[in-house]
Enzyme design. Structure first.
Site, PDB file in Angstrom:
ATOM      1  N   THR A  48     -19.651   0.431 -13.313  1.00  0.00           N
ATOM      2  CA  THR A  48     -19.300  -0.468 -14.412  1.00  0.00           C
ATOM      3  C   THR A  48     -19.979  -1.816 -14.263  1.00  0.00           C
ATOM      4  O   THR A  48     -20.576  -2.343 -15.207  1.00  0.00           O
ATOM      5  CB  THR A  48     -17.772  -0.679 -14.449  1.00  0.00           C
ATOM      6  OG1 THR A  48     -17.130   0.587 -14.556  1.00  0.00           O
ATOM      7  CG2 THR A  48     -17.366  -1.559 -15.615  1.00  0.00           C
ATOM      8  N   TYR A 111     -12.675   6.806 -24.032  1.00  0.00           N
ATOM      9  CA  TYR A 111     -12.698   6.903 -25.491  1.00  0.00           C
ATOM     10  C   TYR A 111     -12.068   8.194 -26.007  1.00  0.00           C
ATOM     11  O   TYR A 111     -11.017   8.151 -26.610  1.00  0.00           O
ATOM     12  CB  TYR A 111     -14.110   6.739 -26.080  1.00  0.00           C
ATOM     13  CG  TYR A 111     -14.060   6.672 -27.595  1.00  0.00           C
ATOM     14  CD1 TYR A 111     -13.551   5.544 -28.228  1.00  0.00           C
ATOM     15  CD2 TYR A 111     -14.464   7.733 -28.383  1.00  0.00           C
ATOM     16  CE1 TYR A 111     -13.444   5.486 -29.613  1.00  0.00           C
ATOM     17  CE2 TYR A 111     -14.367   7.689 -29.761  1.00  0.00           C
ATOM     18  CZ  TYR A 111     -13.848   6.558 -30.363  1.00  0.00           C
ATOM     19  OH  TYR A 111     -13.736   6.512 -31.740  1.00  0.00           O
ATOM     20  N   TYR A 137     -12.827   7.646  -9.969  1.00  0.00           N
ATOM     21  CA  TYR A 137     -12.655   6.239 -10.334  1.00  0.00           C
ATOM     22  C   TYR A 137     -11.607   6.145 -11.430  1.00  0.00           C
ATOM     23  O   TYR A 137     -11.832   6.608 -12.556  1.00  0.00           O
ATOM     24  CB  TYR A 137     -13.996   5.659 -10.786  1.00  0.00           C
ATOM     25  CG  TYR A 137     -13.994   4.199 -11.157  1.00  0.00           C
ATOM     26  CD1 TYR A 137     -12.967   3.343 -10.785  1.00  0.00           C
ATOM     27  CD2 TYR A 137     -15.056   3.658 -11.871  1.00  0.00           C
ATOM     28  CE1 TYR A 137     -12.985   2.001 -11.120  1.00  0.00           C
ATOM     29  CE2 TYR A 137     -15.089   2.313 -12.216  1.00  0.00           C
ATOM     30  CZ  TYR A 137     -14.048   1.493 -11.841  1.00  0.00           C
ATOM     31  OH  TYR A 137     -14.065   0.165 -12.182  1.00  0.00           O
ATOM     32  N   ARG A 142      -9.983  -0.045 -18.621  1.00  0.00           N
ATOM     33  CA  ARG A 142     -11.241   0.170 -19.349  1.00  0.00           C
ATOM     34  C   ARG A 142     -11.290   1.521 -20.064  1.00  0.00           C
ATOM     35  O   ARG A 142     -11.943   1.650 -21.088  1.00  0.00           O
ATOM     36  CB  ARG A 142     -12.434   0.067 -18.383  1.00  0.00           C
ATOM     37  CG  ARG A 142     -12.796  -1.356 -18.007  1.00  0.00           C
ATOM     38  CD  ARG A 142     -14.087  -1.379 -17.193  1.00  0.00           C
ATOM     39  NE  ARG A 142     -14.458  -2.744 -16.821  1.00  0.00           N
ATOM     40  CZ  ARG A 142     -15.357  -3.481 -17.470  1.00  0.00           C
ATOM     41  NH1 ARG A 142     -15.970  -3.004 -18.533  1.00  0.00           N
ATOM     42  NH2 ARG A 142     -15.637  -4.705 -17.054  1.00  0.00           N
ATOM     43  N   LYS A 165     -11.386   5.501  -6.133  1.00  0.00           N
ATOM     44  CA  LYS A 165     -11.426   4.053  -6.342  1.00  0.00           C
ATOM     45  C   LYS A 165     -10.272   3.747  -7.280  1.00  0.00           C
ATOM     46  O   LYS A 165     -10.279   4.131  -8.448  1.00  0.00           O
ATOM     47  CB  LYS A 165     -12.759   3.616  -6.955  1.00  0.00           C
ATOM     48  CG  LYS A 165     -12.828   2.113  -7.252  1.00  0.00           C
ATOM     49  CD  LYS A 165     -14.133   1.733  -7.937  1.00  0.00           C
ATOM     50  CE  LYS A 165     -14.127   0.247  -8.300  1.00  0.00           C
ATOM     51  NZ  LYS A 165     -15.352  -0.167  -9.027  1.00  0.00           N
ATOM     52  N   ILE A 207     -14.316  -1.258  -3.199  1.00  0.00           N
ATOM     53  CA  ILE A 207     -15.568  -1.243  -3.951  1.00  0.00           C
ATOM     54  C   ILE A 207     -15.537  -2.529  -4.761  1.00  0.00           C
ATOM     55  O   ILE A 207     -14.778  -2.675  -5.710  1.00  0.00           O
ATOM     56  CB  ILE A 207     -15.700   0.025  -4.809  1.00  0.00           C
ATOM     57  CG1 ILE A 207     -15.785   1.247  -3.875  1.00  0.00           C
ATOM     58  CG2 ILE A 207     -16.939  -0.054  -5.697  1.00  0.00           C
ATOM     59  CD1 ILE A 207     -15.856   2.589  -4.589  1.00  0.00           C
TER      60      ILE A 207
END
Length: 296
Positions: A48, A111, A137, A142, A165, A207
Site C-alpha cells: 500500500t 471493493y 494482510y 482500507r 500483517k 511492517i
C-alpha cells in the site's frame, strides 16, 4: 514451526517518483541501501505504501525485480502481490516467484470484498499456486474486510501461509489470533503506534512506515523486546508516538513522502488520486520532525 520470513522491523517501502511520474530507480536503490545499513530487517516492496494501486502490472513487476536484484540477498524481500481478483493475484504470485522474492504480502480482496468463507477460498487458491511463504494482510480501514481470528486459524493450517500483517488496530483481536494459531501463524504489527503492544501478545515484528525516517529506532523497538528488554522497547514506542501520529496525519503515503523530501531525499509526489499535503499541514509535520532532530 513453519518457515519464518523475518523477525523485527520490515519497511513497507515507498516508491520514489520522478517529476514525470515514472519510477525513480536511482533514488529507490539509495533508499534500499540506507535502510539496510541502518538495521532494517526486511524490505516489503509494492505494498500500500508503495502505491501499488496506481502501478501498471509491468511497473509493479519491474519494481519488485529491481528491489530483489539491488538487495542482493542482504535481507529478505517480500513482494506485494494481492488483488481483489483471485485469478490476477495468482498470476502476480507466479511472476513474483519467478523473480525469486523471499515471500509474499497478500492483501484481502477490496471493493468487491467477500465473506469469511470467501477469504478462505481466496487465500487457499493463491497458496496452492506457489511454494513461496505468504503473509496475509488484514487492513479493514482500507479494504472493508477483516480476517477474523477463526478464519486465521483455518488458514494457518495451510503450510505456506505463515503470517499475518495485522492492521485492524484491535489488540483483543490480535490476542485471539495468537491464542488460536500459536506458532502456526507469525503476527506482524501493521501499525507503528502499537508495535510493542503487539509484540507483548506474541507478535514478532512490524511492517513499518516509521522505518522510512527512523530505521534504526524502529528496528530497536522490535529488537529490544525480542531480546527481553521490554522496558526499553516500550520507552522507544512512547518516545516516537508523536512522530508516528504525524506520519499518519494524512492518507498514507502522503505524509511519509513529504517527510522524506523534507529530509533531502528525492522521492517526488504521490500519484493521483493522492495529492500533496496542504502547506499548513506539511509545516506541522516539519515542526514535529524538527523536534526529533530529523531536519534543521
Amino acid at each position: 514451526m513453519k518457515k519464518r520470513i523475518f523477525t523485527g522491523a520490515g519497511i513497507a517501502i515507498i516508491t520514489p517518483m520522478n517529476e514525470d511520474g515514472s519510477i525513480n530507480f536511482a533514488e529507490f536503490g539509495r533508499m534500499i541501501d540506507w535502510q539496510i545499513e541502518n538495521g532494517t530487517d526486511a524490505i516489503i516492496v509494492c505494498g500500500t505504501t508503495g502505491e501499488c494501486a496506481t502501478m501498471s502490472e509491468e511497473e509493479h513487476l519491474e519494481c519488485i525485480r529491481f528491489c530483489k536484484e539491488h538487495v542482493a540477498g542482504r535481507v529478505p524481500v517480500v513482494a506485494g502481490a494481492g488483488s481483489n481478483d483471485t485469478a490476477f493475484a495468482i498470476k502476480m504470485v507466479k511472476e513474483c516467484e519467478e523473480i525469486g522474492v523471499d515471500g509474499l504480502l497478500v492483501v484481502t480482496p477490496y471493493y468487491n470484498k467477500t465473506s469469511q468463507r470467501g477469504l478462505i477460498a481466496h487465500y487457499k487458491a493463491i497458496a496452492e499456486a506457489t511454494s513461496l511463504p505468504i503473509i496475509m494482510y488484514s487492513v479493514p480501514s482500507r479494504t472493508g474486510v477483516n480476517i477474523q481470528p477463526a478464519t486465521c486459524k483455518e488458514l494457518s493450517k495451510i503450510p505456506n501461509i505463515v503470517g499475518i500483517k495485522e492492521a485492524s488496530g484491535n489488540i483483543d483481536q490480535v490476542t485471539e489470533i495468537k491464542a488460536l494459531c500459536g506458532d502456526d501463524l507469525d503476527i506482524y504489527s501493521g501499525e507503528d503506534g502499537i508495535i510493542t503492544p503487539i509484540l507483548s501478545v506474541g507478535g514478532i515484528g512490524v511492517i513499518s512506515v516509521l522505518s522510512h525516517v527512523c530505521p534504526r529506532e524502529t528496528h530497536e523497538i522490535c529488537q529490544k523486546y525480542l531480546d527481553g528488554d521490554v522496558k526499553g522497547s516500550a520507552e522507544l514506542q512512547l518516545k516516537y508516538h508523536k512522530l508516528v501520529k504525524a506520519l499518519f496525519s494524512d492518507v498514507n503515503p502522503i505524509p511519509v513522502k513529504a517527510a522524506m523530501n523534507l529530509m533531502g531525499w528525492n522521492v517526488g509526489h504521490c500519484r493521483l488520486p493522492l495529492v500533496d499535503m496542504a502547506p499548513e499541514a506539511e509545516e506541522k509535520l516539519a515542526q514535529v520532525m524538527r523536534e526529533y532532530g530529523l531536519i534543521g
